[in-house]
Write an enzyme that holds these catalytic residues in place. Structure first.
Site, PDB file in Angstrom:
ATOM      1  N   TYR A   2      -7.441   3.677   3.124  1.00 56.60           N
ATOM      2  CA  TYR A   2      -6.087   3.098   3.542  1.00 56.60           C
ATOM      3  C   TYR A   2      -6.207   1.887   4.019  1.00 56.60           C
ATOM      4  CZ  TYR A   2      -1.417   3.097   5.273  1.00 56.60           C
ATOM      5  OH  TYR A   2       0.027   2.836   5.478  1.00 56.60           O
ATOM      6  N   VAL A  24       0.847  -1.291   0.049  1.00 57.10           N
ATOM      7  CA  VAL A  24      -0.073   0.088   0.000  1.00 57.10           C
ATOM      8  C   VAL A  24       0.988   1.377   0.176  1.00 57.10           C
ATOM      9  CG1 VAL A  24      -1.770   1.259   1.168  1.00 57.10           C
ATOM     10  CG2 VAL A  24      -1.715  -1.249   1.240  1.00 57.10           C
ATOM     11  N   GLU A  25       2.077   1.088   0.906  1.00 57.90           N
ATOM     12  CA  GLU A  25       2.788   2.564   0.913  1.00 57.90           C
ATOM     13  C   GLU A  25       3.782   2.705  -0.237  1.00 57.90           C
ATOM     14  OE1 GLU A  25       3.075   4.735   3.020  1.00 57.90           O
ATOM     15  OE2 GLU A  25       1.760   4.026   4.893  1.00 57.90           O
ATOM     16  N   SER A  26       4.222   1.815  -0.901  1.00 47.82           N
ATOM     17  CA  SER A  26       5.285   2.066  -1.794  1.00 47.82           C
ATOM     18  C   SER A  26       5.372   0.944  -2.778  1.00 47.82           C
ATOM     19  CB  SER A  26       6.725   1.918  -1.010  1.00 47.82           C
ATOM     20  OG  SER A  26       6.859   0.673  -0.508  1.00 47.82           O
TER      21      SER A  26
END
Length: 464
Positions: free
Chosen positions: A228, A123-125
């Protein structure tokens, strides 16, 4: 030889010895950063090939560790559909994750955290270790500069530990555990990781004041934070049943992808890749925190190498007799243009500019640290002080003063003006006249007003 033979850390992407069968982390990085939660194995006495883990499927292990309840919300369904419609994107992310997932899963398991957390870098990167957001968040876990400092992730000329695979993972899991303890819910902890704990607390207070629940689903959140957790749960769903969504998970065996090696003397990145016999690109994705072409012993650095190449590195290193590092660092004593600084330091100006990433037309400010080639005059390794505190500050030099105006031949030049606008030659006369006029006017006003003030105001004296 300057380099003491490397000690290898088998971490959980590096952890444990096959003779014990224990692949759990057992050493705190806060007490010993070099340990990076790994069991030490000395390459001088033991072969890497004899240290292994059970070769079962890592995806099964991840599924077995899921603890979070599926949301089954429209937002989660929407995120699953979005990913399923982009199999190439998902497959690329999954392939990149194969370098890091074993280590992350090991650390998550060691803390008894849900293995859904190990999927958070998707999700982040998208598991791009060099990822940088528009807000300057960096790395697999996308740490902002200030948050990185809070978790003691060094950010300086030589390295940015927000991109370090081991250090950033340790910091991210510390942070998430702290947030979970604070909010009592992994969903709220994840929302706070994305939006900030202070913002989640404000949203909860607002709901309390309105008599509403304060769980994740009930809070008013910005769109990114609202999506998120559903994004993470969408990846969970795909890992659970990839075939249902047309996704092919890469084969991930349940053992380390990489090995961590202590750096006991400064060594060039180019030499490491040569001795390990790996492409520079492979070194970079495992060691994205290094900002410069030299790795510093004084910084307590480690090198991550693919599992099969650690012994190759050791063998080649034993036979290597030349200097290990060709770079050193110095602190600039005064603010200078790059050309001037190069002359002062006795180095090539193009080398100074390129190796330090200095644009043309910029000055190096006093106190900055710059990388320069080693010489007989500067042969040693870089000091601990510079390794931990090096910074580079640049500025633009002030514009030069405008050239004086040229007068046409035969014409009378107007008198030059001084900085305050007065004409040279007449300034002293004008100033004297001005002072005289000012004094006269002041006396006249004072004489005119003083009788009234003397009679009506206490404490006002007569003009002497």
């Amino acid at each position: 030889m300057l380099w003491k033979y490397a000690a290898v850390l088998m971490i959980a992407v590096l952890s444990g010895c096959a003779t014990t069968g224990d692949w759990s982390s057992n050493t705190s990085t806060k007490n010993n950063p070099l340990a990076s939660k790994a069991t030490r194995v000395n390459l001088n006495n033991q072969s890497v090939s004899k240290v292994y883990a059970p070769s079962s499927n890592l995806w099964i292990r991840i599924r077995d560790g899921f603890q979070m309840e599926p949301m089954n919300s429209p937002l989660e369904i929407e995120q699953v559909r979005w990913l399923a419609s982009r199999p190439d994107y998902v497959n690329r992310s999954m392939a990149r994750s194969s370098r890091y997932l074993f280590y992350i899963v090991q650390e998550v398991n060691a803390r008894n955290m849900p293995t859904e957390i190990a999927l958070l870098p998707f999700v982040e990167s998208a598991f791009v270790p060099q990822a940088k957001s528009g807000a300057k968040a960096m790395g697999l876990w996308q740490f902002m500069p200030a948050t990185g400092k809070d978790f003691q992730l060094t950010q300086n000329v030589f390295r940015d530990e927000r991109r370090d695979v081991l250090q950033s993972t340790d910091a991210a899991l510390d942070y998430l555990q702290r947030l979970n303890n604070q909010f009592g819910s992994w969903e709220l902890a994840l929302a706070a990781y994305n939006w900030g704990a202070g913002n989640i607390l404000k949203a909860q207070k607002k709901n309390l004041a309105a008599g509403l629940p304060t769980d994740y689903a009930s809070l008013q959140l910005p769109k990114e934070t609202r999506n998120y957790v559903p994004k993470l749960m969408a990846y969970r769903q795909i890992v659970l049943d990839p075939e249902a969504y047309g996704i092919i998970l890469p084969d991930l065996e349940n053992h380390p992808y990489f090995v961590a090696i202590d750096v006991n003397n400064d060594i060039d990145v180019a030499l490491v890749t040569k001795l390990a016999e790996i492409p520079p690109e492979e070194f970079q994705v495992l060691n994205p925190s290094f900002n410069k072409p030299v790795i510093l012993a004084a910084a307590g650095q480690q090198i991550l190498l693919p599992f099969g190449h650690a012994e190759v590195f050791q063998s080649n290193l034993k036979q290597y007799s030349k200097p290990l590092s060709s770079w050193t660092a110095v602190q600039v004593g005064k603010t200078e243009l790059v050309d001037q600084a190069a002359k002062t330091l006795g180095v090539d100006v193009d080398t100074l500019r390129s190796i330090n990433g200095i644009p043309k037309g910029m000055r190096i400010r006093a106190g900055s640290t710059v990388i320069i080639p080693k010489t007989a005059r500067r042969p040693g390794d870089i000091s601990t002080t510079l390794a931990d505190n090096a910074s580079l500050s640049l500025d633009k030099p002030p514009p030069p003063p405008p050239p004086p105006k040229k007068c046409k031949k035969g014409s009378k030049c107007p008198p030059a003006k001084s900085a305050n606008g007065s004409t040279k030659g007449n300034s002293s006369i004008k100033n004297a006249a001005s002072q005289h006029k000012s004094a006269s006017t002041g006396l006249a006003k004072s004489a005119k007003n003083s009788p009234i003030q003397a009679s009506s105001d206490k404490g006002v004296g007569k003009i002497q």
